[in-house]
Design a protein around this motif. Structure first.
Motif: not given
Length: 441
Positions: A198, A208-210, A226, A228, A236, A238, A262, A264
């Motif tokens: 990323d 960002t939504t993932q 992954c 970043e 971010r 995710s 971030t 996750n």
């Protein structure tokens, strides 16, 4: 209603445009996702899985969205070159949330393998099957707004010799929200390795939504890395959903080297006997960066193994959080599980929150968990200084040795070597971008 109201009104006003530029499979689940989001709203910090990150605040700003799918002026091959020496990969690009068809790798994929636009290849048999089981507002928001993403299908018995490297590039002239979707399907006996990188191309605020959904068939193997390396203006979020069948293997790794905020989340379900997973996390944060890793591994059946290792090094006023939960269902006898979270806070202002959890309903299991939060060992620092090493250099060496335990768990040797290099540069404050990358001149 607070932050979510703007997204409710946005969907109601632009639903036709969103659907026009997507696919029937993705459109078929939008309304249900909207109703779920409308009912729930963004989670508050009172909710257990979101207690360390203020989601309402992250979504409050008014970001632009490219719902009309205007072409983004970028040539990724001219703008970007991110090589891992000695690692041969099939290189693909996703620009914001769109699969980039103008820069496809040379060479043929193995027979039957598909790598392409989710808008073109998404299957109703798989799309949103795992994500819809989770009552998560961010996943619902992503489902109602996502228009494209990455689709990968590896048929029965096919072993991918080369890793698939996906470069996610954020590119915009204005502050932008991106809703990216990824679907990975490995059929019985298939094997594939993925490296997601990323990066943010512009000095803009990005949100960002993932959502990643990965289906790992019987005796299949998935390696998912992954990485970043964005910037301080990037948010971010995710959410990864993985389902494993019998005798499958999953190696999931998340590495955060540069970021703003971030979050996750990993939901991994072991649904077939004999399946194994290894989940590793490596976080280096300073300034005011915030990194929150939240995992849930569910053992549904007997004779499965899970292992987690997450390590953080926090400097300045950085904030880290790790909440890991292993759920062992009643029928999941002979389960083996180990969860470890270890953290270093280099300053008094750095903050780490850690919450490892075991929830066990079977009586014949081997499960353990543990966490530590501390500072560098003064005796070790003194010992190294007595041998002519400066205090600053001694601190760097100890931090480097601490984080390397996670990197050494990674099976891709060329990537391990590259990460050793990047992590050392990161600790020395010399890593602003990948070597050879022209994104951040």
């Amino acid at each position: 209603m607070g932050s979510e109201q703007q997204y409710i009104e946005l969907f109601q006003q632009t639903r036709g445009m969103i659907c026009q530029h997507s696919s029937e499979v993705m459109n078929a689940v939008r309304d249900a996702a909207f109703e779920k989001f409308h009912t729930m709203g963004f989670p508050s910090r009172k909710e257990e899985r979101y207690k360390y990150t203020d989601m309402k605040a992250l979504f409050a700003p008014d970001y632009g969205l490219n719902l009309n799918r205007l072409e983004i002026p970028v040539n990724p091959y001219d703008a970007f070159r991110c090589d891992v020496p000695n690692l041969s990969t099939m290189l693909y690009f996703v620009i914001n949330d769109a699969f980039y068809t103008k820069a496809l790798p040379k060479g043929n994929l193995p027979n039957g393998v598909v790598v392409g636009s989710l808008r073109e290849f998404a299957s109703s048999d798989y799309y949103n099957r795992l994500a819809s089981k989770d009552d998560d507002a961010v996943t619902s928001l992503n489902t109602m707004l996502a228009q494209d993403g990455l689709y990968v299908y590896v048929p029965k018995g096919v072993v991918m010799d080369r890793a698939i490297q996906v470069i996610n590039i954020l590119r915009s002239d204005v502050d932008l929200m991106v809703n990216r979707r990824v679907m990975i399907i490995l059929e019985e006996g298939a094997e594939a390795k993925f490296l997601f990188c990323d990066h943010a191309m512009d000095d803009r605020c990005f949100l960002t939504t993932q959502v990643i959904e990965a289906f790992v068939g019987r005796n299949a193997k998935l390696d998912l890395y992954c990485l970043e390396e964005t910037h301080a203006k990037n948010v971010r979020i995710s959410n990864v959903y993985i389902e494993q069948q019998a005798d499958s293997r999953v190696n999931h790794n998340v590495i955060t080297l540069h970021n703003g905020v971030t979050r996750n989340k990993l939901n991994l379900d072991l649904t077939g006997e004999g399946s194994e997973c290894s989940c590793n996390g490596c976080v280096i944060a300073d300034k005011n960066q915030h990194v929150d890793n939240n995992t849930l591994i569910t053992h549904h059946v007997p004779h499965c193994t899970s292992k987690e290792l997450y390590k953080y090094v926090l400097d300045d006023e950085a904030t880290g959080a790790f909440a890991g939960r292993v759920l062992v269902k009643k029928d999941a006898q002979k389960t083996t599980s180990q969860m470890t979270n270890q953290n270093l806070c280099s300053t008094k202002k750095a903050r780490m929150y850690t919450q490892p959890m075991l929830e066990i309903y079977a009586d014949d299991v081997k499960c353990a968990h543990g966490s530590t939060v501390g500072q560098l060992n003064d005796a070790a620092l003194f010992y190294m200084q007595q041998r002519g090493i400066s205090r600053k250099e001694a601190q760097l060496l100890l931090q480097f040795a601490f984080i390397n335990e996670v990197i050494d768990q990674m099976e891709l040797e060329p990537l391990r070597d590259r990460l050793h290099y990047l992590v050392e540069k990161r600790f020395r404050g010399e890593l602003n971008k990948c070597e050879g990358c022209k994104l951040c001149k």
